[in-house]
Enzyme design. Structure first.
Site, short mmCIF file in Angstrom:
data_model
loop_
_atom_site.label_atom_id
_atom_site.label_comp_id
_atom_site.label_asym_id
_atom_site.label_seq_id
_atom_site.Cartn_x
_atom_site.Cartn_y
_atom_site.Cartn_z
N TYR A 85 0.86 -1.06 -0.04
CA TYR A 85 -0.02 0.02 0.16
C TYR A 85 0.91 1.13 -0.07
CZ TYR A 85 -2.46 3.97 1.61
OH TYR A 85 -2.94 5.29 1.91
N1 LIG Z 1 -7.53 7.68 5.95
C1 LIG Z 1 -6.15 7.29 6.10
O1 LIG Z 1 -5.42 7.13 7.21
C2 LIG Z 1 -5.12 7.75 5.12
C3 LIG Z 1 -3.69 8.34 5.38
C4 LIG Z 1 -3.07 8.90 4.32
C5 LIG Z 1 -3.34 8.75 2.90
N2 LIG Z 1 -4.45 8.50 2.82
C6 LIG Z 1 -5.14 8.60 1.56
O2 LIG Z 1 -6.25 9.28 1.41
C7 LIG Z 1 -7.18 8.86 0.18
C8 LIG Z 1 -8.48 8.69 0.68
O3 LIG Z 1 -8.52 7.85 1.88
P1 LIG Z 1 -9.79 7.67 2.52
O4 LIG Z 1 -9.31 7.37 4.14
O5 LIG Z 1 -10.78 8.48 2.48
O6 LIG Z 1 -10.34 6.25 2.12
P2 LIG Z 1 -11.94 5.78 1.78
O7 LIG Z 1 -11.73 4.47 1.41
O8 LIG Z 1 -12.79 6.50 2.59
O9 LIG Z 1 -11.84 6.74 0.35
C9 LIG Z 1 -11.42 6.01 -1.01
C10 LIG Z 1 -12.60 6.52 -1.91
O10 LIG Z 1 -12.02 6.10 -3.35
C11 LIG Z 1 -13.06 5.54 -3.79
N3 LIG Z 1 -12.46 4.60 -5.00
C12 LIG Z 1 -11.46 3.60 -4.50
N4 LIG Z 1 -11.05 3.14 -5.88
C13 LIG Z 1 -11.47 3.80 -6.88
C14 LIG Z 1 -11.46 3.74 -8.09
N5 LIG Z 1 -10.70 2.89 -8.87
N6 LIG Z 1 -12.21 4.73 -8.97
C15 LIG Z 1 -13.14 5.62 -8.43
N7 LIG Z 1 -13.21 5.62 -7.00
C16 LIG Z 1 -12.36 4.89 -6.11
C17 LIG Z 1 -13.81 4.78 -2.72
O11 LIG Z 1 -15.09 4.23 -3.14
C18 LIG Z 1 -13.72 5.60 -1.70
O12 LIG Z 1 -14.79 6.45 -1.64
C19 LIG Z 1 -6.72 7.69 -0.15
O13 LIG Z 1 -5.66 7.88 -1.42
C20 LIG Z 1 -5.30 7.39 0.82
O14 LIG Z 1 -4.56 6.55 0.36
C21 LIG Z 1 -5.54 8.10 3.75
#
Ligand SMILES: NC(=O)c1ccc[n+]([C@@H]2O[C@H](COP(=O)([O-])OP(=O)(O)OC[C@H]3O[C@@H](n4cnc5c(N)ncnc54)[C@H](O)[C@@H]3O)[C@@H](O)[C@H]2O)c1
Length: 361
Positions: free
Chosen positions: A150
């Site tokens: 990841y």
């Molecule tokens: N939550 C954390 O702890 C965290 C920390 C650092 C970075 N991030 C990054 O932040 C971003 C958002 O994370 P989050 O916590 O909101 O996760 P989340 O799972 O709530 O949101 C991800 C969203 O992307 C959508 N998605 C996934 N693959 C897709 C695709 N191929 N096409 C269209 N939509 C798609 C999902 O349906 C979801 O709504 C991610 O890129 C993650 O890597 C998250």
């Protein structure tokens, strides 16, 4: 400057805008009179979080869909790319699926964006890509040393976008999030999942189920032996995106990275102490050993965010805990859930990339 120049309405495409962070960014944009357009496959996101917004349901790799979206919204000024899969253990079990979802699809997405004239891209990256120094701090110049498929998918995507930005008329800003907690203070969205695996989520679950909270590892080189993290309120994260949109054209290009954290490290034991001060039902701790792959954790210096974005966090950890608890009380009423009380899309494991045992994850 993208936003705030007093000119026409600013519009931003948010991939993953139905997810935890993307939906909060969309709300912060709306509050700042920036119009969000959402592209989300709903693989983990929630339709309820997109209410009242322009929404395109589908995959970021779907070229005709992205073309249709831009044909309907030719005035999109910038793209915030949050879409992706985020569960570290899942990525270890299914690296092909994760590299496909996060790297291959991001590459396709970049090509679709360029074809449609996108010049400004903000990418949701992760603090989990860093190797922490001995004092457990990191900054944007720290070594990159991702420890899971990841986090590696995030580091690869960043590098890929930087290469593309060097060759095309695209500027990219990678925002490296530390450990998001809390919910939209207006409770429009929050963590979708009833059983998140990160430390705060586990504390809420322990409270609800009357069980002890398990601290995994009490012999780390931190002030109390438990892992250290930089917990950042999700609204502050969202506000940093609005600040980035406002200042985008003055950022160094073609590719820049900025860490988004509070600048303070908090140990698991300290987090539990704060949780128990806020919660009406205190949680007991049960101490267990380290788990394979665990690290002490890290926190960030935030000078670059302050300098380039004129941003600093407004909420503290207690606010984050309070908002998380408030959201946990409301969530099931706002989300359609399965009979067992779990969101329809998935039973467990999403909602935070974090767990208690590695840098940022
Ligand atoms: N939550 C954390 O702890 C965290 C920390 C650092 C970075 N991030 C990054 O932040 C971003 C958002 O994370 P989050 O916590 O909101 O996760 P989340 O799972 O709530 O949101 C991800 C969203 O992307 C959508 N998605 C996934 N693959 C897709 C695709 N191929 N096409 C269209 N939509 C798609 C999902 O349906 C979801 O709504 C991610 O890129 C993650 O890597 C998250």
């Amino acid at each position: 400057m993208v936003a705030g120049d007093g000119g026409s309405t600013v519009k931003v495409l948010i991939s993953g805008g139905a997810g935890y962070i993307g939906s909060t960014i969309a709300s912060a944009c709306s509050d700042a009179e920036i119009v969000p357009v959402i592209l989300d496959s709903l693989v983990t996101g929630r339709r309820e979080f997109t209410a009242g917004r322009a929404v395109y349901e589908g995959d970021i790799s779907d070229g005709p869909l992205v073309d249709r979206l831009f044909a309907a919204h030719p005035d999109i000024d910038a793209v915030i790319h949050c879409a992706g899969l985020i569960v570290v253990p899942d990525s270890v079990a299914d690296p092909i699926g994760y590299y496909r979802a996060n790297v291959s699809k991001s590459l396709e997405f970049a090509a679709h964006l360029l074809r449609n004239g996108c010049r400004r891209l903000i990418f949701s990256s992760s603090a989990g890509i860093y190797k922490a120094r001995e004092d457990l701090t990191v900054d944007e110049d720290s070594d990159i040393d991702p420890q899971s498929p990841y986090t590696r998918s995030k580091a690869i995507s960043e590098a890929m976008f930087a290469d593309i930005a060097a060759a095309e008329s695209l500027h990219v800003l990678s925002l490296r999030y530390f450990n998001p907690i809390g919910a939209d203070p207006k409770m429009r969205s929050g963590l979708q999942l009833r059983r998140p695996t990160h430390a705060l989520g586990s504390m809420i679950r322990a409270r609800d189920e009357g069980l002890p909270f398990v601290i995994t590892g009490t012999d780390w080189p931190t002030r109390d032996g438990t892992g250290i993290r930089d917990y950042i309120h999700v609204w502050d994260l969202a506000a940093a995106h609005v600040a980035a949109l406002t200042r985008f054209d003055s950022l160094p290009g073609p590719a820049t990275a900025i860490n988004l954290g509070t600048g303070n490290g908090t140990t698991v034991r300290e987090l539990l102490g704060m949780f128990n001060r806020v919660s009406d039902r205190p949680v007991r701790a049960f101490e267990a050993g380290r788990r394979p792959g665990d690290t002490a954790g890290a926190y960030t210096r935030i000078d670059r965010a302050a300098r380039l974005l004129a941003w600093k966090p407004q909420y503290d950890i207690v606010d984050g805990i309070r908002h998380s608890l408030q959201w946990a009380e409301m969530r099931d009423g706002l989300q359609s859930v399965n009979a067992d009380g779990l969101p329809k899309q998935r039973a467990a494991g999403f909602g935070s990339e974090l767990n208690v045992h590695s840098v940022g994850e």
